[in-house]
Design a protein around this motif. Structure first.
Motif, PDB file in Angstrom:
ATOM      1  N   LYS A  40       0.817  -1.220   0.000  1.00 15.00           N
ATOM      2  CA  LYS A  40       0.000   0.000   0.000  1.00 15.00           C
ATOM      3  C   LYS A  40       0.848   1.266   0.000  1.00 15.00           C
ATOM      4  CE  LYS A  40      -2.839   0.444   3.364  1.00 15.00           C
ATOM      5  NZ  LYS A  40      -3.628   0.276   4.578  1.00 15.00           N
ATOM      6  N   SER A  41       2.152   1.107   0.219  1.00 12.88           N
ATOM      7  CA  SER A  41       3.005   2.283   0.365  1.00 12.88           C
ATOM      8  C   SER A  41       3.032   3.091  -0.926  1.00 12.88           C
ATOM      9  CB  SER A  41       4.423   1.868   0.745  1.00 12.88           C
ATOM     10  OG  SER A  41       5.020   1.204  -0.339  1.00 12.88           O
ATOM     11  N   THR A  42       3.171   4.397  -0.765  1.00 10.53           N
ATOM     12  CA  THR A  42       3.162   5.286  -1.931  1.00 10.53           C
ATOM     13  C   THR A  42       4.280   4.928  -2.895  1.00 10.53           C
ATOM     14  OG1 THR A  42       2.354   6.989  -0.455  1.00 10.53           O
ATOM     15  CG2 THR A  42       3.083   7.708  -2.605  1.00 10.53           C
ATOM     16  N   ALA A  43       5.455   4.577  -2.341  1.00 11.72           N
ATOM     17  CA  ALA A  43       6.595   4.262  -3.205  1.00 11.72           C
ATOM     18  C   ALA A  43       6.268   3.067  -4.095  1.00 11.72           C
ATOM     19  CB  ALA A  43       7.821   3.968  -2.347  1.00 11.72           C
ATOM     20  N   ASP A  80       3.525   3.970  -6.595  1.00  6.83           N
ATOM     21  CA  ASP A  80       4.072   4.851  -7.616  1.00  6.83           C
ATOM     22  C   ASP A  80       4.868   4.058  -8.652  1.00  6.83           C
ATOM     23  OD1 ASP A  80       4.240   7.827  -8.073  1.00  6.83           O
ATOM     24  OD2 ASP A  80       6.322   7.208  -8.349  1.00  6.83           O
ATOM     25  N   ARG A 124       3.858   3.849 -12.491  1.00  9.84           N
ATOM     26  CA  ARG A 124       4.760   4.304 -13.550  1.00  9.84           C
ATOM     27  C   ARG A 124       5.219   3.169 -14.457  1.00  9.84           C
ATOM     28  NH1 ARG A 124       5.199   9.468 -13.000  1.00  9.84           N
ATOM     29  NH2 ARG A 124       4.607  10.236 -10.965  1.00  9.84           N
ATOM     30  N   GLN A 150      -5.039   4.075 -18.673  1.00  5.74           N
ATOM     31  CA  GLN A 150      -5.678   5.017 -19.591  1.00  5.74           C
ATOM     32  C   GLN A 150      -5.563   6.399 -18.953  1.00  5.74           C
ATOM     33  OE1 GLN A 150      -7.636   4.218 -22.599  1.00  5.74           O
ATOM     34  NE2 GLN A 150      -6.401   2.368 -22.415  1.00  5.74           N
ATOM     35  N   ARG A 151      -4.797   7.260 -19.557  1.00  7.73           N
ATOM     36  CA  ARG A 151      -4.637   8.587 -18.960  1.00  7.73           C
ATOM     37  C   ARG A 151      -5.934   9.378 -19.094  1.00  7.73           C
ATOM     38  NH1 ARG A 151      -0.120   9.849 -16.793  1.00  7.73           N
ATOM     39  NH2 ARG A 151       1.811   8.835 -17.420  1.00  7.73           N
ATOM     40  N   VAL A 152      -6.317  10.011 -18.020  1.00  4.68           N
ATOM     41  CA  VAL A 152      -7.564  10.771 -18.001  1.00  4.68           C
ATOM     42  C   VAL A 152      -7.256  12.206 -18.411  1.00  4.68           C
ATOM     43  CG1 VAL A 152      -9.487  11.515 -16.547  1.00  4.68           C
ATOM     44  CG2 VAL A 152      -8.347   9.331 -16.114  1.00  4.68           C
ATOM     45  N   ALA A 166      -5.858  15.106 -16.033  1.00 10.83           N
ATOM     46  CA  ALA A 166      -5.252  14.547 -14.821  1.00 10.83           C
ATOM     47  C   ALA A 166      -3.832  15.066 -14.683  1.00 10.83           C
ATOM     48  CB  ALA A 166      -5.232  13.030 -14.911  1.00 10.83           C
ATOM     49  N   THR A 167      -3.371  15.218 -13.439  1.00  8.15           N
ATOM     50  CA  THR A 167      -2.043  15.788 -13.208  1.00  8.15           C
ATOM     51  C   THR A 167      -0.966  14.722 -13.240  1.00  8.15           C
ATOM     52  OG1 THR A 167      -2.324  15.499 -10.852  1.00  8.15           O
ATOM     53  CG2 THR A 167      -2.946  17.639 -11.774  1.00  8.15           C
ATOM     54  N   GLU A 207      -0.384  12.713 -10.756  1.00  8.53           N
ATOM     55  CA  GLU A 207       0.059  12.431  -9.390  1.00  8.53           C
ATOM     56  C   GLU A 207      -0.847  11.382  -8.765  1.00  8.53           C
ATOM     57  OE1 GLU A 207       2.722  13.564  -8.628  1.00  8.53           O
ATOM     58  OE2 GLU A 207       2.910  15.319  -9.911  1.00  8.53           O
ATOM     59  N   ARG A 255      -2.901  10.052  -5.798  1.00  5.35           N
ATOM     60  CA  ARG A 255      -3.539  10.659  -4.626  1.00  5.35           C
ATOM     61  C   ARG A 255      -4.267   9.600  -3.844  1.00  5.35           C
ATOM     62  NH1 ARG A 255      -5.840  16.596  -5.715  1.00  5.35           N
ATOM     63  NH2 ARG A 255      -4.366  17.235  -7.298  1.00  5.35           N
TER      64      ARG A 255
END
Lengths: 606, 127
Positions: free
Chosen positions: B73-76, B79, B83, B108-110, B113-114, B116, B118
């Protein structure tokens, strides 16, 4: 009865009386005089105190994400007095734990002198290996008593005297991310560095215990259990770090490291109003989950344990000082000697006849700022350096923070007053510099940088919370606004930090480039490039420091504005999106580049 | 036969015998009961110990699983996963009959979207 028979009877009686008297004395000696010793010996044979291991508290980020957790492990312990088949045990440990056979055999058969038994013999408690994974421990345990053997063969093969104690190891959920602020623990699960060390008292729980009695086979007799004290688990520590922002910083820092291959780098993101550290990253770093072979340099938390000559970022002290003392106004003109001040051999990068106080910052004039500091005077300049927090610890709750070096006026040379205002002859830590810029962003108040937000118990109830701490008012709100306006111009088209701009937002900041001392002389090749700024300038959400130590770039490009400025820009842009900051400036249409394929793409501002 | 002689002729002390037998039986039963209780306590103790060991093992497995979940669950980790271009999408329950629980799909890129990651929570926003 004749005389002879009587004498014999008397002798027998005397012998009996003496004998029984001797026995009685011996009995008294054993039962009364030596009672404690033998009672303890008997107790130690059958009684035992089993430790009920407590769980160390978790470390969480501000949103509750787990940064450091615990993994259950076992501690392999051998009772040498009961050990059988040491040869087979050594083979077993080599097979499962990959230990050196000779070394492990020597360890498990080691003898020592016992004060209790007053004999030299096998040791009763030998820790062979810590942090053995539960699965491995179970595999070893299964092989200690092989199944399917008859009793004679079992007796020959069985290994006795081996036990596994419950233990736990720390696991950094994000690997090397946040390794410096979070720190690590030693083999006893005691914090050695970072938050693990500072918050040791809160994180460490209290082990419980249970008094038990054992049979001859060393099995517990549950019905004879004595007193039991339950363990108390450690509290959880919630940091001020935001993992979302931290990851942005980590990614941009990684890209910068790849591009410039510097000796070191530090990025600090701080909330100027509260002093909360939102992100903190250093390079080099290390992975707390793999402690073996870590370079000691990588363990240094450069943000608080590295001092550097700040260069031009230090100019805010003199400018803020003269404005705060009312000696000059932002528009007052200062003579800049056309780029070379002969008596002290001080040069500017560009020649200026005179500049306003604001422009001294905007064009980063060394001569201008030296003259401002001269008007402030030695004592007041020294006082302002301390008021901004330089030369003192910031009070951040991380171990090993250094003070930097700010010499008192009586140690200054004749040219110190011309060198210190431009950030030479002084050393600061990155955290001091970030805190100093927070003073400008926070209307003149110096805040203590905070890493810990609160401490909660295992059920989430807040036990302690750390409120923002205002250290002192350094400058007036008006002065802070005046310096901020000058810093906004630094990051404008006419300033030294054009590349630090963020589209849609007003940025305020200052570049810094300091030559490094190599062999007692300032090197023309090596420099420390930095940019410190805040955004949005009118109501700052964060102060961001980017420091790159010795970037491998051409000399003319190895300056703060070109190396650190773009990193500031990229991090700030992404951080603004993450924090949901509303742009305050119009974004030119031509700078909006539509990217992407079939889906219509994501829109990215540049 | 006179009564006094009959008493002497029938001299087996039946009452005493039965009294002794009864007392013996009671004492024997008590002794056996005591043994049974002791044995039962011992057996229960062994059962308690076994249950405690199972509980400890379950707790350890739970902690190990929790540590694994925290790492995943960690962000790293998320991420890295994000990616890499692949992410795991949870399928609604009704679709489980036809396929697996987890499907790996291309991101699928929205639009807008930035990019990032979240945190999302299962909380309803106020209408």
């Amino acid at each position: 009865m004749n005389r002879r028979a009587r004498n014999r009877a008397i002798c027998a009686c005397v012998v009996l009386v003496c004998g029984f008297t001797g026995f009685s004395i011996r009995l008294l000696y054993l039962q009364v005089t030596q009672y404690d010793h033998y009672a303890a010996l008997a107790r130690s044979k059958r009684c035992d105190r089993v430790v009920l291991v407590s769980r160390r508290g978790l470390i969480l980020d501000r949103t509750g994400e787990v940064l450091v957790t615990n993994g259950p492990t076992k501690r392999l312990v051998i009772d040498g007095t009961r050990l059988t088949n040491p040869e087979r045990l050594a083979d077993l440990l080599v097979k499962h734990l990959r230990l050196d056979r000779t070394e492990v055999f020597q360890r498990i058969t080691k003898t020592s002198y016992s004060k209790q038994t007053k004999k030299t013999g096998p040791q009763p408690y030998i820790v062979v290996q810590r942090n053995v994974r539960v699965g491995v421990a179970e595999a070893i345990q299964a092989e200690l008593s092989p199944a399917g053997l008859d009793s004679a063969e079992l007796k020959k093969q069985e290994i006795r005297g081996v036990s596994f104690e419950d233990s736990a190891c720390r696991i950094s959920a994000n690997g090397s991310v946040l390794s410096h602020p979070v720190g690590y623990v030693n083999s006893n699960n005691t914090g050695v560095d970072g938050i693990e060390r500072v918050m040791e008292a809160d994180l460490r729980g209290t082990d419980g215990y249970r008094l038990i009695e054992r049979t001859r086979k060393n099995e517990e007799m549950v019905r004879y259990r004595g007193m039991e004290v339950a363990p108390r688990n450690g509290n959880n520590v919630c940091l001020t770090i935001d993992m979302g922002l931290q990851m942005i910083v980590e990614q941009e820092l990684a890209a910068t490291i790849k591009k410039y291959d510097p000796e070191g780098a530090t990025v600090i993101m701080m909330d100027p109003k509260t002093g909360h550290i939102l992100a903190l990253a250093n390079r080099p770093d290390y992975n707390p989950n793999k402690q073996e072979g870590v370079d000691e340099k990588a363990r240094l938390n450069l943000a608080i344990q590295a001092e550097y000559e700040p260069g031009s970022t230090f100019k805010i002290v003199s400018v803020a000082g003269v404005l705060n003392e009312g000696i000059f106004s932002p528009d007052s003109r200062i003579g800049c000697e056309n780029g070379f001040w002969a008596w002290c051999k001080l040069r500017d990068h560009h020649a200026y006849a005179e500049l306003s106080v604001n422009d001294v910052l905007v064009h980063s004039s060394n001569i201008g700022v030296a003259k401002l500091a001269a008007r402030l005077g030695d004592d007041r300049f020294y006082e302002y350096m301390h008021r901004f927090g330089f030369g003192d610890q910031t009070g951040i709750a991380l171990p090993g923070e250094i003070k930097g070096t700010v010499k008192p006026p009586y140690l200054w040379t004749s040219i110190s007053m011309t060198r210190m205002p431009m950030g030479h002859e002084v050393t600061v830590t990155p955290i001091q510099m970030a805190a100093a810029f927070s003073v400008i962003a926070n209307g003149g108040m110096l805040m203590t940088p905070l890493v810990v937000q609160s401490v909660t118990d295992e059920h989430g109830k807040v036990v302690k919370s750390y409120a923002p701490n205002a250290v002192r008012r350094v400058i007036s709100t008006k002065t802070a606004e005046q310096v901020r306006d000058a810093l906004i111009e630094v990051a404008s088209k006419k300033g030294t930090a054009k590349d630090a701009q963020v589209s849609g937002f007003v940025v305020a900041g200052k570049t810094g480039t300091a030559q490094k001392l190599v062999g007692g002389r300032y090197s023309n090749e090596k420099s420390v490039c930095s940019f410190v700024g805040f955004m949005p300038a009118e109501d700052p959400a964060f102060v961001l420091l980017v420091l790159i130590d010795d970037p491998k770039a051409p000399r003319e490009k190895s300056v703060g504005g070109l190396v650190a400025g773009p990193v500031f820009s990229r991090i700030s842009e992404r951080a603004a999106a993450y924090l949901g900051l509303q742009p305050t400036e119009p974004v030119p249409a031509e700078t909006i580049i539509a990217k992407g394929g079939k889906t219509g793409g994501n829109v990215r501002r540049r | 036969m006179p009564a006094n002689r009959r008493r002497h002729a029938n001299s087996v002390p039946v009452a005493t015998f039965f009294a002794i037998v009864a007392v013996g039986a009671v004492l024997g039963t008590l002794a056996l009961g005591f043994l049974w209780c002791k044995n039962d306590m011992n057996t229960t103790g062994v059962k308690i110990k076994k249950a405690e060991q199972e509980l400890v093992q379950l707790r350890q497995r739970n902690e190990a699983a929790q540590a694994g979940i925290d790492s995943l669950k960690s962000t790293a980790h998320l991420d890295r996963q994000f990616r890499s271009g692949l992410y795991k999408r949870m399928e609604p329950v009704e679709r489980l009959k036809s396929g697996g629980l987890v499907t790996v799909v291309q991101v699928q890129r929205v639009p807008g979207a930035t990019g990032e990651l979240r945190r999302v929570v299962n909380e309803r926003r106020p209408e």
